[in-house]
Design a protein around this motif. Structure first.
Motif, short mmCIF file in Angstrom:
data_model
loop_
_atom_site.label_atom_id
_atom_site.label_comp_id
_atom_site.label_asym_id
_atom_site.label_seq_id
_atom_site.Cartn_x
_atom_site.Cartn_y
_atom_site.Cartn_z
N LEU A 84 0.83 -1.28 -0.18
CA LEU A 84 0.02 0.03 0.10
C LEU A 84 0.95 1.25 0.02
CD1 LEU A 84 -2.92 -0.38 2.78
CD2 LEU A 84 -3.23 -0.45 0.22
N SER A 107 -2.33 4.21 3.18
CA SER A 107 -2.20 3.81 4.25
C SER A 107 -2.75 4.72 5.61
CB SER A 107 -0.64 3.43 4.61
OG SER A 107 -0.69 2.15 4.04
N GLU A 112 -6.12 4.61 8.13
CA GLU A 112 -5.88 5.04 9.38
C GLU A 112 -6.73 6.04 10.05
OE1 GLU A 112 -2.49 7.30 11.99
OE2 GLU A 112 -1.93 5.70 10.62
#
Length: 293
Positions: free
Chosen positions: A278, A283, A287
């Motif tokens: 990724l 990412s 998150e």
């Protein structure tokens, strides 16, 4: 093979016009044309059919296209990954959002930028099908779209919320004192709705069909701004996601009434392209979405 030349090629594919592609790349048209010629010489194949103007890609150009997109995406991913080793994810996160989910662009954008101060954010309004295409062609880094109805393929997803409906009407008249509306009343109204090319409309039609109801709007549009304008200006009503009710809670001219019947809710979430590894941008978005959800 120079990355710059591949960028020229992709710009020409997108713009389908040499002058516009040159403007997009910040170079002169002769420079872009020379770059395309140089790329063709390096590969030993003609990629573009042209006669003083762009005509089409050759079969070799079509074959190169997905690899060219992957090459540029990989180069951008490498740059981002190197920057992330120093603790900062930088660059621009390109987010596509379906019109129904645009009220949630603020929360996800704030969460993303708060966690990654070096990032910039670009938001585009796209249909669900455009989001799938733009992810596959590396035009966006993530999208906010429906997860269950016509689910996107080859993505990683994080559910964000479930979508419910409200009826938007002008204040006054028959709606004063009303706190809810029944789905059985909806076909009797002068409705303005999104057109059926929008997934929100297709889902709404499916949900109404579960109650034995078919909606026949007098007006269709591709944006909620247009629908709000129609309701404000004329004797029309529309059906909106609850997110818009939360975004505009104090419209003096409007009333937003929940439905009395239970209508199945649809999940909306963040999606990024499912690839390994990724990118740091993907990412970071996952998150932020998980923190919100």
């Amino acid at each position: 093979m120079q990355v710059r030349l591949v960028r020229y090629f992709l710009a020409l594919v997108k713009e389908r016009h040499f002058a516009r592609a040159a403007d997009a790349c910040g170079v002169s048209q002769p420079t872009l044309s020379a770059g395309i010629n140089a790329l063709e010489r390096q590969l030993g194949k003609r990629l573009v059919l042209r006669d003083r103007r762009f005509i089409s890609l050759t079969p070799e150009g079509e074959a190169l296209l997905p690899w060219a997109r992957q090459m540029i995406a990989a180069q951008e991913g490498m740059t981002s990954a190197l920057a992330a080793t120093h603790g900062e994810v930088s660059g621009q996160f390109r987010l596509g959002a379906i019109p129904a989910a645009l009220p949630f662009a603020g929360p996800i954008g704030q969460a993303l930028l708060a966690s990654r101060p070096a990032l910039a954010l670009s938001v585009r309004s796209l249909t669900s099908r455009e989001i799938v295409r733009a992810l596959a062609e590396y035009e966006i880094d993530g999208g906010i779209t429906y997860l269950d109805h016509e689910p996107p393929a080859n993505v990683l997803s994080v559910p964000l919320y479930t979508e419910n409906y409200r009826l938007l009407v002008r204040a006054g008249g028959q709606w004063d004192g009303r706190e809810t509306v029944s789905v059985a009343e909806l076909p009797e109204l002068s409705l303005c709705l999104l057109h059926q090319g929008m997934q929100n409309r297709r889902i709404l039609d499916a949900r109404m069909a579960e109650h034995g109801i078919a909606l026949h709007p007098r007006i269709t549009a591709d944006s909620y701004v247009a629908l709000f304008s129609m309701v404000q200006a004329g004797p029309f009503a529309t059906i909106i996601p609850e997110g818009y009710a939360a975004l505009f809670p104090d419209l003096r001219w409007a009333r937003m009434l929940p439905l009395t019947e239970s209508v199945a809710a649809s999940r909306v979430g963040l999606v990024v392209l499912d690839r390994a590894p990724l990118t740091p941008l993907a990412s970071a978005a996952i998150e932020a979405a998980r923190a919100l959800s």
